[in-house]
Design an enzyme around this catalytic site. Structure first.
Site, PDB file in Angstrom:
ATOM      1  N   HIS A  19       0.813  -1.215   0.000  1.00 45.79           N
ATOM      2  CA  HIS A  19       0.000   0.000   0.000  1.00 45.79           C
ATOM      3  C   HIS A  19       0.849   1.269   0.000  1.00 45.79           C
ATOM      4  O   HIS A  19       0.337   2.371  -0.238  1.00 45.79           O
ATOM      5  CB  HIS A  19      -0.929   0.004   1.227  1.00 45.79           C
ATOM      6  CG  HIS A  19      -2.300   0.511   0.926  1.00 45.79           C
ATOM      7  ND1 HIS A  19      -2.546   1.506   0.013  1.00 45.79           N
ATOM      8  CD2 HIS A  19      -3.513   0.167   1.424  1.00 45.79           C
ATOM      9  CE1 HIS A  19      -3.849   1.750  -0.037  1.00 45.79           C
ATOM     10  NE2 HIS A  19      -4.458   0.954   0.801  1.00 45.79           N
ATOM     11  N   ASP A  25      -2.169   2.013  -4.763  1.00 43.75           N
ATOM     12  CA  ASP A  25      -3.436   2.433  -4.163  1.00 43.75           C
ATOM     13  C   ASP A  25      -4.467   1.324  -4.298  1.00 43.75           C
ATOM     14  O   ASP A  25      -4.430   0.515  -5.234  1.00 43.75           O
ATOM     15  CB  ASP A  25      -3.952   3.702  -4.837  1.00 43.75           C
ATOM     16  CG  ASP A  25      -3.056   4.903  -4.588  1.00 43.75           C
ATOM     17  OD1 ASP A  25      -2.365   4.908  -3.547  1.00 43.75           O
ATOM     18  OD2 ASP A  25      -3.029   5.815  -5.433  1.00 43.75           O
TER      19      ASP A  25
END
Length: 429
Positions: A401, A405
């Site tokens: 992450h 995204d």
């Protein structure tokens, strides 16, 4: 005679130390040139260390599991001629053999008066007995002290054979019961009934298992993992695969689902270059790769390895299939070269029929994405108002992450889904 010293070689890639994984020889063995002496483990691969000479092993420089510096003495071999030993080399000398003491002179035999022979306490104990089968409500004969002793040991008295009067259970019977359990554990025989087991085994974490543990721990500590799961209707691509195997299997080889997945990754990554990337978190640099080097997680006898299909973007289905098969065989047999186990830009992991419904694969750092394949199952699905049986499969994928995204990850997996559900689109340019 001379001594030839073999030092831990420089494996390359800037590695300063490696782990000694396994010896293939011992002190006193005669070895020949090119015989494998030991296996050492780098961060990426197992490497064989062959002998450059003929001779006799006189010392070993370390124990399996020991991390050794490049240039340290690995093994010393006695050879014909002068050898290569220098005065500065520090050898591990073998301890001098222990001389056997001379036998003592026997004392003259003296006739003694006959006495009553006393047996050691251990000889008086009952022989180990197998567990006894009694009814659950049967109360065997035993003193309160024996009952407390059994309770402390965690032994059910109804399973113990008593050697006292009328089958009374004695303290010695408890010892014999425990001894039988130990004997079973040592002999490998399975304990019968509901007998307690007290055996245990300690397995050192060395070699490939240590590297796997370190990499998995590092990945979960350094990356911000998140997973995304989507189901895919693979009926059409499975029909295409069966058709191609029937038509070309005899001449080009059989196709599994993996080459189709590799092709789907290649096509989908064209629109998601941020996912075909590696993240150097120390330098704070993301490198996006045009080439798609697909790591294929492969189980071997020494643990999980990830051989790499280089330049998957330039391979046909059969080319990918052949390369996957070749690399998997090399990994399972320990023959994969270092460059075949490094350089991946994205990883594909699959347990085949054991794939389960959902998994949470761990990233193969420094990559930022891993695609996990679950098993194919037939399920009733509603299509245009009709209930039909379709072949369904989940993709369980993980992403970093810090780089990827959530929306991009979902769109990427949806793109793969679309390609596999309409397999003709895999080949439309």
């Amino acid at each position: 005679m001379g001594t030839h010293v073999i030092k831990m070689p420089d494996i390359g890639e800037g590695i300063a130390e490696v782990e000694l994984a396994q010896w293939h020889v011992k002190v006193g063995d005669l070895v020949v040139e090119d015989q494998v002496l030991a296996d050492v483990m780098t961060d990426k691969a197992m490497v064989d260390i062959p002998s450059p000479v003929h001779g006799k092993v006189i010392s070993l420089g370390g124990q399996p599991g020991e991390v050794m510096a490049v240039g340290s003495i690995l093994i010393s071999i006695e050879v014909e001629g002068a050898g290569n030993l220098k005065a500065s080399d520090q050898l591990v000398k073998e301890p001098a053999p222990i001389k056997e003491a001379a036998p003592a002179v026997a004392a003259p035999k003296v006739e003694a008066a006959p006495v009553v022979e006393s047996k050691p306490a251990a000889a008086c104990r009952p022989a180990p007995q197998a567990p006894v089968a009694r009814d659950a409500d049967e109360r065997p004969l035993a003193s309160p002290a024996v009952r407390k002793h059994a309770l402390d040991l965690g032994i059910q008295l109804r399973l113990v054979q008593g050697s006292g009067p009328a089958g009374r259970i004695l303290h010695e019977d408890l010892d014999a019961y425990l001894a039988q359990g130990t004997q079973n554990a040592r002999s490998g025989s399975a304990p019968s009934g509901y007998a307690q087991r007290h055996d245990e085994e300690q397995i050192p974490v060395i070699g490939m298992r240590r590297k796997i543990a370190q990499r998995m721990q590092e990945a979960t500590q350094r990356a911000a993992h998140f997973s995304y799961v989507e189901e895919i209707d693979v009926t059409a691509v499975e029909e295409l695969r069966a058709h191609l195997n029937e038509k070309h299997g005899a001449t080009r080889g059989k196709l599994t689902l993996l080459p189709f997945l590799v092709r789907a990754l290649v096509v989908a990554l064209r629109d998601f270059p941020q996912i075909n990337a590696r993240y150097d978190d120390e330098a704070q640099v993301i490198t996006r790769h045009g080439a798609v080097h697909v790591g294929v997680a492969t189980q071997s006898d020494v643990g999980l390895m990830v051989p790499v299909v280089k330049h998957a973007e330039a391979r046909s289905l059969w080319d990918s299939a052949a390369e996957i098969s070749r690399l998997a065989t090399a990994a399972r047999t320990g023959k994969a070269a270092r460059d075949e186990l490094s350089g991946s830009t994205i990883t594909l992991t699959s347990l085949g029929a054991l794939g389960g419904i959902v998994s949470t694969p761990v990233l193969n750092l420094p990559e930022v994405a891993i695609v996990g394949v679950n098993k194919i199952v037939e399920r009733p699905m509603v299509i245009k108002g009709q209930i039909v049986v379709r072949k369904m499969m989940n993709l369980s994928s993980s992403f970093d992450h810090r780089v990827v995204d959530g929306m991009d990850a979902a769109l990427f997996i949806q793109a793969i889904r679309g390609l596999l559900e309409q397999p003709a689109s895999l080949f439309v340019e």
